[in-house]
Structure formats: structure tokens, C-alpha cells
Design a protein around this motif. Sequence first.
Motif, PDB file in Angstrom:
ATOM      1  N   ARG A   1       0.818  -1.217   0.000  1.00  0.00           N
ATOM      2  CA  ARG A   1       0.000   0.000   0.000  1.00  0.00           C
ATOM      3  C   ARG A   1       0.853   1.268   0.000  1.00  0.00           C
ATOM      4  O   ARG A   1       0.472   2.276  -0.588  1.00  0.00           O
ATOM      5  CB  ARG A   1      -0.925   0.017   1.216  1.00  0.00           C
ATOM      6  N   HIS A   2       1.994   1.224   0.708  1.00  0.00           N
ATOM      7  CA  HIS A   2       2.793   2.425   0.889  1.00  0.00           C
ATOM      8  C   HIS A   2       4.223   2.187   0.407  1.00  0.00           C
ATOM      9  O   HIS A   2       4.827   1.157   0.736  1.00  0.00           O
ATOM     10  CB  HIS A   2       2.809   2.849   2.359  1.00  0.00           C
TER      11      HIS A   2
ATOM     12  N   ASP B   1       5.647  16.905  -9.999  1.00  0.00           N
ATOM     13  CA  ASP B   1       5.232  15.535 -10.295  1.00  0.00           C
ATOM     14  C   ASP B   1       6.130  14.821 -11.297  1.00  0.00           C
ATOM     15  O   ASP B   1       6.279  13.606 -11.255  1.00  0.00           O
ATOM     16  CB  ASP B   1       3.791  15.558 -10.837  1.00  0.00           C
TER      17      ASP B   1
ATOM     18  N   ILE C   1       5.133  10.940 -10.970  1.00  0.00           N
ATOM     19  CA  ILE C   1       4.997  10.264  -9.687  1.00  0.00           C
ATOM     20  C   ILE C   1       3.581   9.723  -9.508  1.00  0.00           C
ATOM     21  O   ILE C   1       3.377   8.579  -9.102  1.00  0.00           O
ATOM     22  CB  ILE C   1       5.370  11.211  -8.530  1.00  0.00           C
ATOM     23  N   GLU C   2       2.580  10.545  -9.840  1.00  0.00           N
ATOM     24  CA  GLU C   2       1.195  10.117  -9.671  1.00  0.00           C
ATOM     25  C   GLU C   2       0.853   8.970 -10.616  1.00  0.00           C
ATOM     26  O   GLU C   2       0.173   8.005 -10.228  1.00  0.00           O
ATOM     27  CB  GLU C   2       0.245  11.289  -9.882  1.00  0.00           C
TER      28      GLU C   2
ATOM     29  N   ARG D   1       2.374   5.859  -9.239  1.00  0.00           N
ATOM     30  CA  ARG D   1       1.608   5.374  -8.089  1.00  0.00           C
ATOM     31  C   ARG D   1       0.386   4.578  -8.559  1.00  0.00           C
ATOM     32  O   ARG D   1       0.120   3.467  -8.062  1.00  0.00           O
ATOM     33  CB  ARG D   1       1.151   6.551  -7.226  1.00  0.00           C
TER      34      ARG D   1
ATOM     35  N   CYS E   1       1.334   1.191 -10.246  1.00  0.00           N
ATOM     36  CA  CYS E   1       1.785   0.150  -9.318  1.00  0.00           C
ATOM     37  C   CYS E   1       0.732  -0.187  -8.264  1.00  0.00           C
ATOM     38  O   CYS E   1       0.924  -1.128  -7.487  1.00  0.00           O
ATOM     39  CB  CYS E   1       3.073   0.598  -8.630  1.00  0.00           C
TER      40      CYS E   1
ATOM     41  N   PHE F   1      -0.304   1.669  -5.613  1.00  0.00           N
ATOM     42  CA  PHE F   1       0.014   2.103  -4.253  1.00  0.00           C
ATOM     43  C   PHE F   1      -0.993   3.146  -3.764  1.00  0.00           C
ATOM     44  O   PHE F   1      -1.476   3.972  -4.545  1.00  0.00           O
ATOM     45  CB  PHE F   1       1.409   2.726  -4.180  1.00  0.00           C
ATOM     46  N   ASP F   2      -1.301   3.123  -2.470  1.00  0.00           N
ATOM     47  CA  ASP F   2      -2.067   4.220  -1.869  1.00  0.00           C
ATOM     48  C   ASP F   2      -1.181   5.452  -1.705  1.00  0.00           C
ATOM     49  O   ASP F   2      -1.637   6.585  -1.897  1.00  0.00           O
ATOM     50  CB  ASP F   2      -2.598   3.809  -0.487  1.00  0.00           C
ATOM     51  N   THR F   3       0.063   5.211  -1.315  1.00  0.00           N
ATOM     52  CA  THR F   3       1.025   6.290  -1.089  1.00  0.00           C
ATOM     53  C   THR F   3       2.299   5.991  -1.858  1.00  0.00           C
ATOM     54  O   THR F   3       2.816   4.875  -1.787  1.00  0.00           O
ATOM     55  CB  THR F   3       1.384   6.413   0.413  1.00  0.00           C
ATOM     56  N   LEU F   4       2.807   6.965  -2.596  1.00  0.00           N
ATOM     57  CA  LEU F   4       4.120   6.863  -3.230  1.00  0.00           C
ATOM     58  C   LEU F   4       4.847   8.171  -3.002  1.00  0.00           C
ATOM     59  O   LEU F   4       4.439   9.224  -3.499  1.00  0.00           O
ATOM     60  CB  LEU F   4       4.013   6.572  -4.723  1.00  0.00           C
TER      61      LEU F   4
END
Length: 342
Positions: free
Chosen positions: A76-77, A89, A102-103, A106, A109, A111-114
Motif C-alpha cells: 500500500r505504501h 510531479d 509520480i502520480e 503510483r 503500481c 500504491f495508496d502512497t508513493l
Amino acid sequence: MTAFASSPASPTPAHAGGVRLLADIGGTNARFALEPGPGRFEAIEVLSCHDHATLADAIRAYLALPQVAVLHGGIRHAAIAIANPVVGDQVRMTNHHWAFSIEALRLECGFDTLLVVNDFSALARSLPHLGDQKLQVGGGAPEPGAAIGLLGAGTGLGVSGLIPATNGKPGWTALRSEGGHVSFSPVNEMEVAILQYAWREFEHVSSERLLSGAGVELIYRALSDRAGRPGEQLTAPEISRRALSGECALCDQVLEAFCGMLGTAAGNLAITLGAQGGVYIGGGIVPRLGQRFIDSSFRSRFEQRGRFSGYMAQIPTYVITAEYPAFVGVSAILSEKLSPAS
């Protein structure tokens, strides 16, 4: 392979959000680890950047490794330290072809947080936690609570530092510096000749042009040219090998020039930051030089400051000997990001 792992007798709690993914991305290698709990790094693997078309491909390749897949049920993170400026970004690496949003990464992949940060900002955050995983070169003693400098030569030249927190709470602020790209400044006739040779290839000769793996090769070509006998096309590892084995006097001269230049750069950083807490040397090149670096002109050049030589003699310099210190720093930054109080 585990680094900075907690003792089995004192297990650390698991992260509430599950296992976290950490990465340290350089121009040559991508290092990955899983962090199931605070300060516990597992399944450390090093992948070649050149073997993967994109960073997302490298992340997927790591997570698909059998020894990695069995340790998590979905990430998740995640946090990535990368050898590049991180502003906004869009990230486009200076010493490799990877470029990404970056977004978008995220989302790709899942992910909730990158979190993506400069690699030397992350490395700087690890410095207070190194313990005995450092080697002092020369004299001096750190002044508690004073600024700390950091630089390291590898594929490029990373620069950062730590400034004590000013909000009344204990802690540090890591600098987001691109100090490796300051203009190179020679201090003797040999370095003037090296700079003049480098100008044939580059309009702007930064410190990174010489204090890096490619820089070692450039210094070799410059000194060969200065001696009037153009040498072989040698790679930086081969130059170091021949120098350390005593096979090649010219290669040894190259290493000596490199170490002296690094001493000047470290001294410049110390004076600029007032880094009386010490200056740390990271990166992939110096730790491999061992005793040759300790015996080099690095420390004398660090202190060589005329009226300020006495001031510089009091500032300690250290070589980071920890194998994966950036994971410590990027883990701390991610934990702050996920903290309810942040």
C-alpha cells in the motif's frame, strides 16, 4: 539479505498499513527492500537500471521475485529515493533515461502512497542513526546540534546536509541540494590542466564531471594527455584496480587527484554550511578505496584553507560504511508522511 534489522530477541511491531516498499535508485543500480516494521529491512535486492525499460518495470520485477512475493500480500505504501532533483510531479533522471510522473507511477503500481525524494536528502536523514557504521578520516570532533554536511561520488556527485530543527523540537531538516553541479574549482597547476582538458568536452565543467565514475575516467584521459602519451580507454573500476594493485603509476596519480579534489569539495561544503557536526562521504567509489583513501591527500586538502585551516581541523570527516544507509533515511521520511500528526 537483511540490513539494519532488529534483533530477534527484541522484535519490532509491524506497520499498521502493512509491509512497505523502499527503493534507492541511482544512475546504475536500483536497490529495493521491504520494511514490515520500523527499521526492519528485508528482501534487499539490487537490480541493474539498464536491464529495465522503466522504473515501473523494475518495481514489478522486484515484487515478482519469489523471495519477495512470499513476504507481502500487496504493497500500500512505498517510498523512493532517487538520484535526481524532485520538483513537482515529473521526474527525469540526469544520469539515466528513466522519466516518469509520480502520480502515474503510483496508479500504475497500485500504491495508496508513493513518496519520491532526492536520494541524498534521504541519505542525509540516515546520518544520525549510523552508529559505528562509519569510519573517521583525520581528526576533529563533532559539535552536538551543529549542521552536518554530506557528499558522495558514484555515477554522479550527490550533495546534501542536515540542519537542526528550529521549531523547538529535536530533529533535523535535510537539504534538497544539487551541489554536485557547482562549477569545478582547481587549486593547483595539475587541476588547472585537467580543467582545461575537460573544457574540450564540456562547456560547463561541474564538480560532478570530475568527482564521479565518469570523472575518474576523464581525469585519466586528462593526465595521459598532459604526460604526452594518450593512454588506453579504461573504465573507472579498471583504473581503481590497477592503482590499488600497484600496476599503474598513472592510475594511482588519477586516484590521488580524485581524492584531493573531493577533499576540496568537502571542505567547501563544510565552510558553506558551517558543518561543525562533521562531513560524511557516501557514494559507491570512496568506500571501495579503503586504506588508499585514508592515506590520500583528502584530509589535508579538506583542511587547506589558509586563515581558516585551524577552524577546519576541528571538523571531523567520516566515510559511511553502512551497506544500505539510504533505506534508513527514506523510511524515516515515509513514516513522517504517514504519521497522523503530520
